[in-house]
Design an enzyme around this catalytic site. Sequence first.
Site, PDB file in Angstrom:
ATOM      1  N   ALA A   1       0.827  -1.206   0.000  1.00  0.00           N
ATOM      2  CA  ALA A   1       0.000   0.000   0.000  1.00  0.00           C
ATOM      3  C   ALA A   1       0.861   1.256   0.000  1.00  0.00           C
ATOM      4  O   ALA A   1       0.555   2.239  -0.691  1.00  0.00           O
ATOM      5  CB  ALA A   1      -0.932  -0.004   1.209  1.00  0.00           C
TER       6      ALA A   1
ATOM      7  N   GLY B   1      -4.408  -6.891   1.452  1.00  0.00           N
ATOM      8  CA  GLY B   1      -5.043  -6.002   2.432  1.00  0.00           C
ATOM      9  C   GLY B   1      -4.293  -4.701   2.616  1.00  0.00           C
ATOM     10  O   GLY B   1      -3.528  -4.266   1.756  1.00  0.00           O
ATOM     11  N   GLU B   2      -4.544  -4.040   3.761  1.00  0.00           N
ATOM     12  CA  GLU B   2      -3.865  -2.791   4.123  1.00  0.00           C
ATOM     13  C   GLU B   2      -4.094  -1.675   3.115  1.00  0.00           C
ATOM     14  O   GLU B   2      -3.266  -0.774   2.964  1.00  0.00           O
ATOM     15  CB  GLU B   2      -2.365  -3.041   4.323  1.00  0.00           C
ATOM     16  N   GLY B   3      -5.205  -1.729   2.395  1.00  0.00           N
ATOM     17  CA  GLY B   3      -5.553  -0.664   1.469  1.00  0.00           C
ATOM     18  C   GLY B   3      -5.008  -0.820   0.073  1.00  0.00           C
ATOM     19  O   GLY B   3      -5.330  -0.001  -0.801  1.00  0.00           O
TER      20      GLY B   3
END
Length: 386
Positions: A101, A322-324
């Site tokens: 991210a 994940g994590e944006g």
Amino acid sequence: MSSLNLDDFTDLIERPDGGVRRDAEARLERRIVPPGSLGRLDELGEWLSAAQSAVPVRPIAQPRVVLFAGDHGVAELGVSAHPAGSAEQLVRAVLEGASPAAVLARRLGVPVRVVDMALDCDPEALPADVVRHRVRRGSGRIDIEDALTAEEAEAAFLAGVAIADEEADSGTDLVVLGDVSVGGTTVAGVLIAALCGTDASVVTGRGGRPIDDLAWMRKCAAVRDALRRARPVLGDQLQLLAAVGGADIAAMTGFLLQSAVRRLPVVLDGVVASACALVGQRIAFRAPDWWLAGHNSGEPGQAKALDRMAIEPLLDHGVTVGEGAGALLALPLVQAAAALAAELPELPAVADQASEKPSEDVSEAVSEEPLGEAAEEAPGAASATE
């Protein structure tokens, strides 16, 4: 007794401007490219116009990534590929620019904000602006105990509300919302299963870093046990967040709802953000009109939640990290939709076309003249034809 009344959000949240959306649709009909030829980009442009109350739509000038961080006690059961209590390492990777991210955000020129709500580490280990909203150190093990006290759940929710206000006041015009957590997908599965009335196996996926079959079975068991604790409190969303949520989950829910109040569009990342959105929908049914799903993370719980909210992901690239990261990949698509909606020229006006071709106008006027009137003015012509 809590002073927070969640019902207020139902009154405060309005839908994006329907009249402006109709104006945007009319503008689309006049553009030089056929309506529908740009697929979902046309739909996105109309949605942005309605959200901004502006035709033509304004460009996305100040997007921001906001990541809520926390450790979940349920990770102690071995339901995640990451060790329990290790979310601090994931946060450090984001802050140091070494996570997917962070790399994408740097490439896109988008600032990243990390908010520690319940990391299991000393607050001195992280920058002050990251930890200033922390509610507690880690969240409880939801299969056997509450994640938060009622007071902690309210504090976390209100922290999310305050952060949404900070972003809106600073000029942020679009938020990419994600989480940095260990055990978060298990918590998300519980919330989604409880709100959708499904079994644990239906919503339990393998997480951002895939787990093996044994870990998946442990995860299903944890979701099942937590569901027994969630179902009795389904009527009170704040109590639900306290029982089987977590500080980061409660904060994300508050953030989403207040963003809708402030007319700030949000792009959801994965299953954790989708679970928070589902809780938000239960609180204020109009709120999902302000949210987009950036991508399909492959988590069955995310698919279930988005289907319940009638939100279709923008991308499906198999990104599970994940994590944006997945939602960030969708940001250029949203920005492209705004640019196309605003900058594509319209067809020349009909009046302008008419002034350039007078002979065609005359012939059209004659052809449109009522037959009866023409016959009355020229009876001789009619008899000659006979």
